[in-house]
Motif scaffolding. Structure first.
Motif, PDB file in Angstrom:
ATOM      1  N   ASN A  41       0.810  -1.215   0.000  1.00  0.00           N
ATOM      2  CA  ASN A  41       0.000   0.000   0.000  1.00  0.00           C
ATOM      3  C   ASN A  41       0.846   1.269   0.000  1.00  0.00           C
ATOM      4  O   ASN A  41       0.491   2.267  -0.631  1.00  0.00           O
ATOM      5  CB  ASN A  41      -0.914  -0.013   1.229  1.00  0.00           C
ATOM      6  N   LEU A  42       1.968   1.230   0.688  1.00  0.00           N
ATOM      7  CA  LEU A  42       2.779   2.440   0.845  1.00  0.00           C
ATOM      8  C   LEU A  42       3.979   2.492  -0.091  1.00  0.00           C
ATOM      9  O   LEU A  42       4.593   3.537  -0.250  1.00  0.00           O
ATOM     10  CB  LEU A  42       3.269   2.547   2.293  1.00  0.00           C
TER      11      LEU A  42
ATOM     12  N   LEU B 282       5.482   5.028  -4.946  1.00  0.00           N
ATOM     13  CA  LEU B 282       4.236   4.729  -4.247  1.00  0.00           C
ATOM     14  C   LEU B 282       3.189   4.183  -5.206  1.00  0.00           C
ATOM     15  O   LEU B 282       3.125   4.559  -6.364  1.00  0.00           O
ATOM     16  CB  LEU B 282       3.694   5.989  -3.577  1.00  0.00           C
TER      17      LEU B 282
ATOM     18  N   ARG C 218       0.432  13.002  -2.660  1.00  0.00           N
ATOM     19  CA  ARG C 218       0.200  14.342  -2.134  1.00  0.00           C
ATOM     20  C   ARG C 218       0.596  14.417  -0.673  1.00  0.00           C
ATOM     21  O   ARG C 218       1.153  15.416  -0.218  1.00  0.00           O
ATOM     22  CB  ARG C 218      -1.276  14.717  -2.303  1.00  0.00           C
ATOM     23  N   ILE C 219       0.289  13.372   0.058  1.00  0.00           N
ATOM     24  CA  ILE C 219       0.672  13.352   1.463  1.00  0.00           C
ATOM     25  C   ILE C 219       2.183  13.446   1.595  1.00  0.00           C
ATOM     26  O   ILE C 219       2.710  14.195   2.420  1.00  0.00           O
ATOM     27  CB  ILE C 219       0.162  12.065   2.139  1.00  0.00           C
ATOM     28  N   ASN C 220       2.877  12.698   0.767  1.00  0.00           N
ATOM     29  CA  ASN C 220       4.336  12.756   0.791  1.00  0.00           C
ATOM     30  C   ASN C 220       4.841  14.148   0.477  1.00  0.00           C
ATOM     31  O   ASN C 220       5.757  14.649   1.121  1.00  0.00           O
ATOM     32  CB  ASN C 220       4.914  11.767  -0.228  1.00  0.00           C
ATOM     33  N   GLU C 221       4.249  14.730  -0.513  1.00  0.00           N
ATOM     34  CA  GLU C 221       4.663  16.066  -0.920  1.00  0.00           C
ATOM     35  C   GLU C 221       4.484  17.043   0.234  1.00  0.00           C
ATOM     36  O   GLU C 221       5.347  17.877   0.504  1.00  0.00           O
ATOM     37  CB  GLU C 221       3.812  16.509  -2.125  1.00  0.00           C
ATOM     38  N   VAL C 222       3.361  16.896   0.917  1.00  0.00           N
ATOM     39  CA  VAL C 222       3.091  17.737   2.074  1.00  0.00           C
ATOM     40  C   VAL C 222       4.131  17.530   3.158  1.00  0.00           C
ATOM     41  O   VAL C 222       4.724  18.476   3.674  1.00  0.00           O
ATOM     42  CB  VAL C 222       1.697  17.409   2.657  1.00  0.00           C
ATOM     43  N   LEU C 223       4.363  16.280   3.492  1.00  0.00           N
ATOM     44  CA  LEU C 223       5.266  15.985   4.593  1.00  0.00           C
ATOM     45  C   LEU C 223       6.685  16.423   4.299  1.00  0.00           C
ATOM     46  O   LEU C 223       7.412  16.851   5.197  1.00  0.00           O
ATOM     47  CB  LEU C 223       5.235  14.490   4.904  1.00  0.00           C
TER      48      LEU C 223
ATOM     49  N   CYS D 292      -3.327   3.687  -3.106  1.00  0.00           N
ATOM     50  CA  CYS D 292      -3.243   4.801  -2.158  1.00  0.00           C
ATOM     51  C   CYS D 292      -3.089   6.105  -2.932  1.00  0.00           C
ATOM     52  O   CYS D 292      -2.011   6.677  -2.986  1.00  0.00           O
ATOM     53  CB  CYS D 292      -2.072   4.615  -1.213  1.00  0.00           C
TER      54      CYS D 292
ATOM     55  N   CYS E  75      -1.322   9.141  -1.406  1.00  0.00           N
ATOM     56  CA  CYS E  75       0.021   9.028  -0.842  1.00  0.00           C
ATOM     57  C   CYS E  75       0.996  10.032  -1.440  1.00  0.00           C
ATOM     58  O   CYS E  75       1.818  10.615  -0.742  1.00  0.00           O
ATOM     59  CB  CYS E  75       0.560   7.612  -1.040  1.00  0.00           C
TER      60      CYS E  75
END
Lengths: 121, 121
Positions: A46-47, B2, B12-17, B7, B10
């Motif tokens: 998933n990740l 990813l 966008r979340i990565n980009e944010v983090l 997911c 993921c």
DNA sequence: CGGAATCCGCCGTGATACTG
DNA sequence: CAGTATCACGGCGGATTCCG
């Protein structure tokens, strides 16, 4: 090497960030929050995380009390992970951060474009 | 690397983090939020950050539109930094995260102690 | 399947020295 | 004072291999 006199909270803030600022940890928590209970390779697929980093990350999260690990001694073995109560409560501030980010991504991109354009001269 | 199919968020979340997950960036934002306007060496002393990292961090924050940079061509030179509107709004979710952390630090420490005790056997 | 162990490249970070 | 440039180091993280 932080100056405790002028920024007494820096040490604690740093301690916090070193815990929650980790990229993989947050992604694992988000996945578990979304899907409930997941197996090792399920999280891995998933990740898109490597075995090594997933293993290390899960161990840390379990150690910090954010994740429960359940081992089923079957053949083949089966290990399930899910969030503890603290893990669930952790999701709230993280979600707030994610929501802010999604709301401001376009603004950030625009700011970068402007900045880069000015720098290149 | 990813898996976008399983997911989709993921990426966008990565980009944010990768943007907000940086330790120094968050500390700089918090300092500026607390003190308003600060000079370069003022931030440096306050955070215990190296010149190099502060310079890089401030440049990134300015590029992303979170921080304003004001240069006064005096002798000696004087450069002031403060938060933009977006920088100020960014502080809310970050504060939520900090608040959660302070609330749960003792719980995490306790969980670690229990875990370590069990592992050592 | 769910890891642990090893090797290794990359880069984030600090220390240092120099500039305007 | 406010940076930039260079170097050197430690650790994160991926790839690979092996085990129960």
């Amino acid at each position: 090497m932080l100056d405790d006199e002028r920024c007494p909270d820096c040490k604690r803030i740093n301690e916090v960030l070193s815990r929650v600022g980790d990229r993989w940890s947050v992604l694992v928590v988000i996945s578990l929050a979304e899907y409930g209970t997941m197996r090792f390779n399920e999280l891995k697929r998933n990740l898109g995380i490597s075995q090594r980093m997933l293993s290390l990350t899960l161990k840390e999260l379990e150690r910090d009390g954010l994740v429960n690990r359940t081992y089923h001694p079957t053949i083949p073995p089966k290990v399930e992970y899910n969030l503890t109560e603290m893990g669930l409560s952790f999701r709230e501030p993280v979600s707030a951060l994610g929501f802010w980010a999604l709301e401001n991504l376009s603004r950030i991109d625009a700011a970068r474009e402007t900045y880069d354009e000015a720098v290149v001269k």
